[in-house]
Design a protein around this motif. Sequence first.
Motif, mmCIF file in Angstrom:
data_model
loop_
_atom_site.group_PDB
_atom_site.id
_atom_site.type_symbol
_atom_site.label_atom_id
_atom_site.label_comp_id
_atom_site.label_asym_id
_atom_site.label_seq_id
_atom_site.Cartn_x
_atom_site.Cartn_y
_atom_site.Cartn_z
ATOM 1 N N HIS A 1476 -86.058 43.206 26.527
ATOM 2 C CA HIS A 1476 -86.201 44.336 25.658
ATOM 3 C C HIS A 1476 -86.713 44.945 26.331
ATOM 4 O O HIS A 1476 -88.090 44.178 25.948
ATOM 5 C CB HIS A 1476 -86.293 43.203 24.421
ATOM 6 N N GLY A 1496 -84.836 44.412 19.813
ATOM 7 C CA GLY A 1496 -85.216 45.108 20.972
ATOM 8 C C GLY A 1496 -86.183 46.461 20.579
ATOM 9 O O GLY A 1496 -85.422 46.929 19.698
ATOM 10 N N THR A 1502 -81.549 46.719 21.270
ATOM 11 C CA THR A 1502 -80.823 45.293 21.882
ATOM 12 C C THR A 1502 -80.858 44.310 20.943
ATOM 13 O O THR A 1502 -82.066 43.613 20.842
ATOM 14 C CB THR A 1502 -80.798 45.144 23.412
#
Length: 1587
Positions: A1476, A1496, A1502
């Motif tokens: 991330h 992230g 993500t």
Amino acid sequence: MADRTAPNCHLRLEWVYGYRGHQCRNNLYYTAAKEIVYFVAGVGVVYNTREHKQKFYLGHNDDIISLALHPERVLVATGQVGKEPYICVWDSYTVQTVSILKDTHTHGIACLAFDLDGQCLVSVGLDSKNTICVWDWRRGKVLAAAPGHTDRIFDISWDLYQPSKLVSCGVKHIKFWSLCGNALTPKRGVFGKTGDLQTILCLACARDQVTYSGALNGDIYVWKGINLIRTIQGAHGSGIFSMNACEEGFATGGRDGCVRLWDLNFKPITVIDLRETDQGYKVARGLSVRSVCWRGDHILVGTQDSEIFEVVVHDRTKPFLIMQGHCEGELWALAVHPTKPLAMTGSDDHSVRIWSLIDHALIARCNMEEPIRCAAVSTDGIHLALGMKDGSFTVLRIRDMTEVVHIKDRKEAVHELKYSPDGAHLAVGSNDNSVDVYGVVQRYKKVGECIGSTSFITHMDWSTDSKYLQTNDGSGKRLFYRMPSGKEITNREELKLVQWASWTCVLGPEVNGIWPKYSEINDINSVDANFNNQVLVTADDYGLVKLLRYPCVRKGAKFKKYLGHSAHITNARWSHDYQWVITIGGADHSVFQWKFVTDRKSKEAFHIAPQETFADSNSEESDSDQSDVPEMDSEIEQETQLTYRRQVYKEDLPQLKEQSKEKHRAVAMKKRERAPGSRVKLHFIHGYRGYDCRSNLFYTQTGEIVYHVAAVGVVYNRQQNTQRFYMGHDDDILCLAIHPLKDFVATGQVGRDSSIHIWDTELLKPMSVLKGFHQLGVCALDFSADGKRLASVGLDDNHTVVLWDWRKGEKLSAIRGSKDKIFVIKINPYCPDKLITAGVKHMKFWHKAGGGLIGRKGIMGKTETMMCAVYGWTEEMVFSGTCTGDICIWRDMFLVKTIKAHDGPVFSMHALEKGFVTGGKDGIVALWDDTFERCLKTYTIKRAVLAPGSKGLLLEDNPSIRAISLGHGHILVGTKNGEILEVDKSGPITLLVQGHMEGEVWGLATHPHLPLCATVSDDKTLRIWDLSPSHCMLAVRKLKKGGRCCCFSPEGKALAVGLNDGSFLIVNADTLEDLVSFHHRKDIISDIRFSPGAGKYLAVASGDSFVDIYNVMSSKRVGVCKGSLNYITHLDWDKRGKLLQVNTGAKEQLFFEAPRGKRQTIPATEVEKIDWSTWTCVLGTSCEGIWPVVSEVTEVTAACLSNDRNVLATGDDLGYVKLFRYPVKGKYAKFKRYVAHSTHVTNVRWTHDDSLLATVGGGDTCLMIWTHEAEGHREARHCDSEESDIESEDDGGYDSDVTRENEMSYTIKALSTNMRPMTGVKPHLQLKEPSVDERQGVVRGSRPPVSRALPQPEKLQTNNMGKKKRPIEDLVLDLVFGYRGNDCRNNVHYLNEGADIIYHTASVGIVLNLTTACQSFYVEHSDDILCLTINQHPKFPNVVATGQVGDTGDMSATTPSIHVWDAMNKQTLSVLRCFHSRGVCSVSFSATGKLLLSVGLDPEHTITIWKWQEGAKVASRAGHTQRIFVAEFRPDSDTQFVSVGIKHVRFWTLAGLALLSKKGMMSCIEDARMQTMLSVAFGAVCFFVSE
């Protein structure tokens, strides 16, 4: 014609002279069996000094440069160089591979080390970051990786007295690493004032955190923790290259040629000076020790100059030289003695050496003044001539190596010299394009000169009568000279009868076949012919020794190839009696001696050495024209040419949308047409994919039938004639395998990064999704017998084979399968580590070795193309079906015999308890006994035996059989023509499902008042289907040509069909017999329509841009519509039958009057008022909204308006069926979208009462029937579509707090705080590696997490550590004021039943005891903490996870990370470095507490799931385009979680390796809009809090 097969003799590596000492260190050890292990070139060598024998490990394909010995001293790990370098772990006893570790490093693997118990292996790469990688080597899995240093790392070692600690050293640094979770965290060694900062070359760890290291200046540096505590000065005169620890103490070896022994406290014991020995190689630069190994009373020493000494400690004045080779420098000269088993080599190291091929030893050596480039021995064996690099040549007496003569006639290097067979002359060829001839008896007086070449001389041969010489030169010319005068012969006639005494030339008809196609003339460096056995050995630039037949006339002959040398092989020669081949390597300067095994001997040798078969890699890549292979069967030919490549993959859509969004920002602001209220649901598919797939049809546990077609997995119930569907794929499924328990199925699809889904046939839910290893597609799958493993084959150029643990979603091993297509893969039912693959000219037997697989080719005369394979009743037995109709029976990897089974290819085969069943192209199903001795019964698939209950008609007798499966007293058969049949054991055949054959399906028409439809396809058939519950094909007719369109007349009696050659027919709709036909056009007929009402006119549109209008009654053409610029795509009549609407390929919308065809211009407002009889056009304002955002790459191919005029259905190039609310005004309307077809949907049609929608897919040959549920009809359902292409902005603004937080950028925040410059280093950061800013002395909190300063050059690092130490030592964090609430949530928790609370601020985690009001701190984070969560599971009390801000995701120390720690004792339990970038904004533990979910701040937001105890990433996927605020596991689940954020709620499921998500739908509540969600709680239903 000359025999073009490979020769049936082979070579076996017998001895390697040399040891790799240059540019390597610590690469020489004693094994447990007291053998010596080392490497040279690309070969691992195990040398038994007592018996003077060598064993070889040949698993590498390039130079080995690093070696480590397992603590038990049997296993060895070696690392190589190369573009995709790998590490092999192998057994020094059997020299077989145990594990292969690959896919992580680039350039090469510089160092390796095993840990104390031998479970983990650490490796260092040669890439620019010198990546350090820790492996679980048995599984071939990376546990942790991190950038090692900006400069070279020379040595790495595990601390054998502390777990999870490592030390690495190299250019001007030493680092102390700790391994926690998946994070490797370095602390830099502090040199302080004790010693100079300098390059450390080697190290050894001792007790009590003490590390000894050898430095470049010859000192030994002693470290305690990370600080330098003392130095042992002048331990060696110069650099210490090697340090080896053993029970007695330490041994060090240096550049000064000495080996020193030290006791356990590093007090000196003794010195062994190798420079004083009488043996060894004296050069000006003296002797340099690169490797030492001390075991008991023996010491092994390896030197820079390729020598190995053995020293016995108590007799240390007499080191014993046990191996030697040439030193660094290219090795080119090789000659063999004419009568004795001797070989002579000369190198750029100025030495000439004579080796005994019988004793495997160096027997003489002499140093010359110049580098040696070639050698020759006179015919009587007395003289040795050496050609030098400076153009001179020297002749020595072999007996005592004294000089006879030294002559220099040329200025440039001598490349080749040869004595004439009669011994009278010596020919010397040089870089000056000439050959000089000298008389031997006249004391080498020059007697002739050959000057015909325009380029340097490369090879020469004399004729047997010594009268002729042939030469090759660098420009690829072959010339002949009369000897000894040297006159060039231009008349080739007199050469007809010449016999050559030797053949070492690379040009000439006899050796045409040595050249691979498309090779340069200098690729092959050396050739030598063995006239007795008629074989030829060649040596080339790719490190291959090849054995071919001689003479070898046709290009691209077959060969056997042998690896071992790494780079170019400069020379190869047969020994005088043809017992051996000697080859020498240029860069690896090693001499290889190969035993020549003729066919007779090799039969006996089969039972001896296991490694032999490995070394004898048979000729895979014989690049021949295959003219000796029988013609391939047409079907297989077709199939091997399918590439399955797509212009656009569905995976590309999000990216394409992002790119197009900019253009459409403005549009998004407008109110868009909402999606229709009604929906469709897939009901039945007519089709089965048989034309390019095999063995993809099975009975499930419950007796249903599972197969695949298009992008759908189908479960068919034959009693009720219904189908259920697995819709998880989004492109063509190419293969299907069933779990041994018959309840799960694995399917693999086409895709850029193609996925494999394992799903449950009852629930139709994915159990696991495997991605990330196959490009383009997956073409074969197989489950292991225990059901735990799955093997798959990709469609990429190398046809990668991957072995999976599918439940965990974990790749166990992978390897390149074959250059040609692989059709089948099977896992051995008795041993899941073994498997076979079979395909085009390919049959391979594999076994798993760690992260790799080792394959051997099946041994058969010439490799046939295999179409199917199964294992027999023992572990060794394999049966495979070939493309010629034979069954091959294999034992292990040897072909035992073949049996003729079918005419034409055997496509499918199935093993039973007591026998086998096979099916072939001949349309016959055969039952066999368990040895394939007898055929017990055959069934022919014919129309005559079709049972009355069949759901359709057989198109032809004896269709090609592609799949066979048994169960429930029946044989299930799938054919190439797309039929699924059930054969009763007694004979009758029932047809269950069928579809079109290979070829695109475009034509589709529904009947005006019956539940029927007609389809016409490029497979040259016209078919009528019953859409009522019987779902069968009612009629079929073969056509002369394929067709693209069809239409029923208004009363349903006639059916018009447009064909691809420009003709069309009208046939009786019941019998399909011709009524009338016309042929007026050349191009394909693209659409055809009867006028409404009485159906008086027929409009026929063609590809040459005309529409013809025919009067149906009089069968005459009455009008032609001209004027369109491009081919016609769609036609519609108005209700009165007077007006035609036409769409063309140039995106024109035109109108013509019927019947004359006069063109009309009608304004858009009027068009909408016209009452159209049908609407199948895709242009115009009333359907503007059907074109997607990414319309540059995808076309809407078809549309159809429902008869109640409310819903427009469309089909497009990406395989989507979409429903829109009609009229579709304004751009980018919302829609409901369905994926089932794979590539393009070519046509869509509603039935007469709108109850069903029929769609056809082009390449997938399917007809799909969808049931239509109108608006009022609602039932509890799972969501089936993504609502829209663009997120709409009309959903209200944000609360100000939310807006602020959404816009907050964690990279800039820190800039605003730095009002005055600060200096100093935070206490908890002191021991860590100083980052760039800290070296400049900036407080970490005040620097931007992404530094905008240019990194300082490494050289300027100042050492603040020593100076600033004193005053800071007493500072202890005592009290922290503040709590981070401004941009975080859910970050205060109770601990210990409410006795403590835990929260965070800045980079500190704080535990506050409510009774004593004391704070305690967790200070391991290096930047601001953004989120915190607590593990609720009783097994993990007080376990906390916190996530922090960071910069890039390169896995270095500044990467964003999650720390899992114990709130009570503040111990770090695991550190998870993530990809991330920017930071971690949400963390959550799963129900069992074993999994951790993180989100992230990167642009994709993500979502990642971790097994936090092991530090292993389970799955990861882009979460959403906009900020996610919270993601939480369901409190009762380890697989399901929810993410909420800006205008979205998503429900996620973890399946194996993949994360699958569905959008939250708000359509059940009237007028609900998607809000921004801020938090989530779980009850029996989910609750969300929006702003």
